[in-house]
Design an enzyme around this catalytic site. Structure first.
Site, short mmCIF file in Angstrom:
data_model
loop_
_atom_site.label_atom_id
_atom_site.label_comp_id
_atom_site.label_asym_id
_atom_site.label_seq_id
_atom_site.Cartn_x
_atom_site.Cartn_y
_atom_site.Cartn_z
N GLU A 130 -40.04 35.36 42.34
CA GLU A 130 -40.29 36.53 41.83
C GLU A 130 -39.62 37.51 42.01
OE1 GLU A 130 -44.74 37.01 41.99
OE2 GLU A 130 -44.65 38.73 43.70
N HIS A 144 -39.53 42.27 42.66
CA HIS A 144 -40.11 43.65 42.34
C HIS A 144 -39.53 44.45 43.67
CE1 HIS A 144 -42.38 41.87 46.04
NE2 HIS A 144 -42.96 41.59 45.47
N HIS A 179 -42.47 43.38 50.55
CA HIS A 179 -43.86 42.54 51.58
C HIS A 179 -43.20 42.56 53.05
CE1 HIS A 179 -45.30 40.94 47.51
NE2 HIS A 179 -44.04 39.88 47.31
N HIS A 186 -37.86 35.79 45.76
CA HIS A 186 -38.54 34.95 47.03
C HIS A 186 -39.43 33.86 46.59
CE1 HIS A 186 -40.99 38.36 46.03
NE2 HIS A 186 -42.05 38.01 46.29
N CYS A 228 -49.66 38.93 54.50
CA CYS A 228 -48.88 39.38 53.77
C CYS A 228 -49.11 40.83 53.27
CB CYS A 228 -48.37 39.01 52.01
SG CYS A 228 -47.45 39.66 51.29
#
Lengths: 152, 152
Positions: free
Chosen positions: A67, A69, A73, A107, A121
């Site tokens: 995914e 976004h 992270h 990733h 994370c």
């Protein structure tokens, strides 16, 4: 004592990478087969913190969703070893390594070494929802042979 | 590759609890003897992250500053064991334990067990400066015998 929750400031680490008074969740509840054998524990999430810290654990042979976004992270490997892709980079992960996943970068993490892969994370508490790859996105990623090997 | 910095997303962990391309700093540069044998490495600090993740290491016999502030600390012990006070609570710390330091709560960490104490600390990137205890604050803290033993 924590004035907000009334309990101790301290949450002891327990066998099996669990923490006192921290719930264990399946990674996501979306019902699709986009990930495998992943659990999630939220170690820190508070209204007075702009960041959140989560612990994800991928069992041997498992993997997280591929995914991307807008939110970033910030990852630290807490347990075991594994492999990840971050954009076009295939990364061999060892314990305590750190990884940055920048905005809008595809990733995925995999537990590839016969042991669980556990990682912290850090994310912003306010963040966008992940996007899944289209067939075109996957084809573009697979143009790199090393990424194609990782994905297949 | 990280689009912001042009380097790899991956920073390998090195011997001695160091990371690739992460500088080692003394804890603070204020010149006073309020702490002892503490180093700091900033693992994640980016304009597109609301939180920061730092690694602090206290050598055997060392301690962090006794202080408080409005911002919250979210701590995970990465290396070794030690002792902390958080408000009136004296905490025995083991590897992977987590600790929340709420707003305006006096806190101090000590490496008391003949080994270094290393911990991750998540904070908001935008945060206030620490406050030091007055003589009155110290006297109030010392009213608890366990806290007094920790401080002395």
């Amino acid at each position: 004592m924590d004035e907000q929750s009334g309990d101790s400031a301290h949450r002891k680490f327990r066998e099996g990478y669990r923490w006192e008074r921290v719930e264990l969740h399946p990674y996501k509840d979306d019902g699709r087969s986009l990930f495998k054998d992943v659990t999630r524990q939220v170690l820190f999430s508070r209204p007075d913190l702009a960041g959140e810290l989560r612990y994800f654990e991928i069992a041997t042979g498992g993997f997280s969703t591929l995914e991307r976004h807008e939110h970033v992270h910030a990852v630290l490997i807490l347990r075991g070893t594994g492999t990840a892709i971050v954009g076009g980079e295939v990364i061999e992960l060892k314990t305590n390594d750190i990884v940055t996943v920048p905005a809008m970068t595809w990733h995925q993490f995999r537990a590839t070494r016969g042991e669980p892969l556990g990682f912290l994370c850090m994310v912003d508490a306010v963040r966008d929802r992940p996007q899944l790859p289209t067939e075109e996105d996957l084809a573009a990623l697979r143009r790199d042979p090393a990424v194609a090997r990782f994905l297949d």
